[in-house]
Design a protein around this motif. Structure first.
Motif, PDB file in Angstrom:
ATOM      1  N   VAL A   1      41.953   5.386  40.148  1.00 52.41           N
ATOM      2  CA  VAL A   1      41.549   5.133  38.714  1.00 52.41           C
ATOM      3  C   VAL A   1      40.802   6.378  38.326  1.00 52.41           C
ATOM      4  O   VAL A   1      40.592   6.665  36.984  1.00 52.41           O
TER       5      VAL A   1
ATOM      6  N   TYR B   1      41.888  -1.857  43.344  1.00 47.95           N
ATOM      7  CA  TYR B   1      41.326  -0.595  42.811  1.00 47.95           C
ATOM      8  C   TYR B   1      41.534   0.534  43.588  1.00 47.95           C
ATOM      9  O   TYR B   1      40.973   1.018  44.752  1.00 47.95           O
TER      10      TYR B   1
ATOM     11  N   HIS C   1      31.211  -6.629  36.003  1.00 47.48           N
ATOM     12  CA  HIS C   1      32.324  -5.457  35.797  1.00 47.48           C
ATOM     13  C   HIS C   1      31.865  -4.512  34.952  1.00 47.48           C
ATOM     14  O   HIS C   1      31.398  -4.751  33.988  1.00 47.48           O
TER      15      HIS C   1
ATOM     16  N   GLU D   1      44.526  -0.411  34.915  1.00 48.67           N
ATOM     17  CA  GLU D   1      44.169  -1.163  33.791  1.00 48.67           C
ATOM     18  C   GLU D   1      43.606  -0.277  32.848  1.00 48.67           C
ATOM     19  O   GLU D   1      43.670  -0.391  31.564  1.00 48.67           O
ATOM     20  N   GLU D   2      42.755   0.855  33.250  1.00 49.43           N
ATOM     21  CA  GLU D   2      42.259   1.721  32.223  1.00 49.43           C
ATOM     22  C   GLU D   2      43.289   2.548  31.439  1.00 49.43           C
ATOM     23  O   GLU D   2      42.794   3.125  30.415  1.00 49.43           O
TER      24      GLU D   2
ATOM     25  N   PRO E   1      33.265  -0.614  34.351  1.00 47.63           N
ATOM     26  CA  PRO E   1      34.383   0.359  34.767  1.00 47.63           C
ATOM     27  C   PRO E   1      33.735   1.947  35.056  1.00 47.63           C
ATOM     28  O   PRO E   1      32.518   2.115  34.858  1.00 47.63           O
TER      29      PRO E   1
ATOM     30  N   THR F   1      36.720  -3.004  38.464  1.00 42.33           N
ATOM     31  CA  THR F   1      37.774  -3.209  37.363  1.00 42.33           C
ATOM     32  C   THR F   1      37.483  -4.927  37.340  1.00 42.33           C
ATOM     33  O   THR F   1      37.045  -5.557  38.249  1.00 42.33           O
TER      34      THR F   1
END
Length: 364
Positions: free
Chosen positions: A283, A279, A171, A303-304, A173, A151
């Motif tokens: 996720v 994290y 980074h 955030e995703e 994802p 992240t």
């Protein structure tokens, strides 16, 4: 191109770093590269693991019993690494009980990539320092050609902790196979699903209360719970004690690629986690829901999933209220469902993410 990926296990059904690593392996395999998965228990090419997943299943309970077992893991990992190929790159999933074996990777001269796929910590969480001392990480960061964080928040934090190697910290994802994990026809009545290991510390202690409060608002709701673990029997007993058995279906462990046919009809997915983290393992759970066209309700920042999730306090009443709001608002829920799938396809598909790894490995 040959890529080796190291972890303590690669169960096809699993979460955290091994799940993330399997998606990377799948993506690189789809791009035509050879991927060897190496653990203290076996080494196998990705295509063979997929053909015979049960053959390479590792019992999590048996592998974590006692110092002698841990010593066995270390010794065998060193033996496996000593006879490994010389790859274009070696990706080590962090954290991983074969840390000492990284030294062999370094001595072999293979480009080393550390991938923090399964670590969760906040800036105030002392567990990061307790389990991964600054000196120890600094040593491996110094030799690693690249350090990958899942992240942007973790990436920024790591760069502040290790400014001397911040240019190597990148980074990338997590990813999901959107071709295999796809939307199914939704149920005519509301179905809510939870997918994950049923372990303490995952927020599951509030699940029975969420069900109880949701049933009072939505009489025909059904909760599908996928996974097993120490809390499974407690959840069943608590569900029965509250008179909620007909509203909850415990499905046990399900093969990851069977999820669309079994829980793909769900309207919403739940992500329960009792603390704020940089994290959370959820996720990967969020991407699974999103790829099946499900909005999610979560107690943590993911955030995703921005724009396709509702973040609520870690409280049963808040979860039940959010479930009710999305169930009764068809247009909002359907719009979020469409957006969730689109985000996965355009940003987090395994082939797209694998190309990022491919570019990094090629540059080394």
């Amino acid at each position: 191109m040959l890529v080796e990926i190291y972890a303590d296990q690669f169960n096809v059904v699993g979460g955290g770093g091994q799940h993330r690593a399997l998606m990377v392996a799948r993506g690189l395999h789809m791009l035509g590269h050879k991927v060897m998965l190496i653990t203290p228990h076996f080494k196998v090419f990705y295509e063979e693991l997929i053909r015979s997943p049960q053959k390479y299943y590792v019992d999590i309970k048996s592998r974590s019993v006692g110092f002698k077992r841990f010593r066995y893991l270390i010794d065998n990992s060193l033996l496996i690494l000593a006879y490994a190929h010389t790859p274009n790159a070696a990706i080590v999933v962090m954290p991983c009980p074969i840390f000492r074996a990284n030294v062999l990777l370094i001595k072999r001269g293979s480009p080393l990539i550390l991938d923090f796929g399964d670590i969760w910590f906040s800036e105030k969480d002392i567990s990061f320092y307790r389990y991964f001392s600054m000196a120890y990480l600094s040593y491996f960061f110094k030799f690693a050609r690249r350090v990958i964080m899942p992240t942007s928040r973790m990436t920024e934090y790591a760069r502040r902790l290790f400014p001397h190697v911040k240019s190597r910290i990148l980074h990338i994802p997590s990813s999901i196979d959107t071709d295999a994990i796809k939307p199914s026809r939704k149920s005519s009545s509301p179905v809510i699903t939870y997918v994950g290991t049923l372990n303490p510390g995952r927020g599951l202690e509030i699940l029975p209360k969420i069900v109880e409060k949701s049933v009072k608002k939505i009489e025909d709701v059904l909760f599908k719970i996928v996974g097993s673990g120490p809390l499974l029997e407690w959840l069943k007993r608590e569900t029965e004690r509250r008179g909620l058995s007909k509203y909850v279906s415990y499905l046990g462990d399900i093969s990851f690629y069977d999820l669309p046919s079994i829980v793909g009809d769900a309207w919403l997915g739940l992500s329960l986690y009792p603390r704020a983290t940089l994290y959370p393992v959820d996720v990967l759970k969020a991407l699974t829901y999103m790829s099946m066209g499900m909005p999610l309700i979560t107690s943590t920042y993911i955030e995703e999933a921005l724009g396709v999730s509702l973040q609520v306090p870690f409280d049963p009443r808040a979860f039940a209220e959010a479930i009710y709001n999305l169930v009764v608002n068809d247009s909002i829920r359907e719009q979020m469902s469409y957006m969730a799938r689109e985000i996965c396809v355009k940003r987090y598909d395994v082939k797209l993410i694998a190309k990022k790894y491919e570019q990094i490995i090629t540059s080394l």
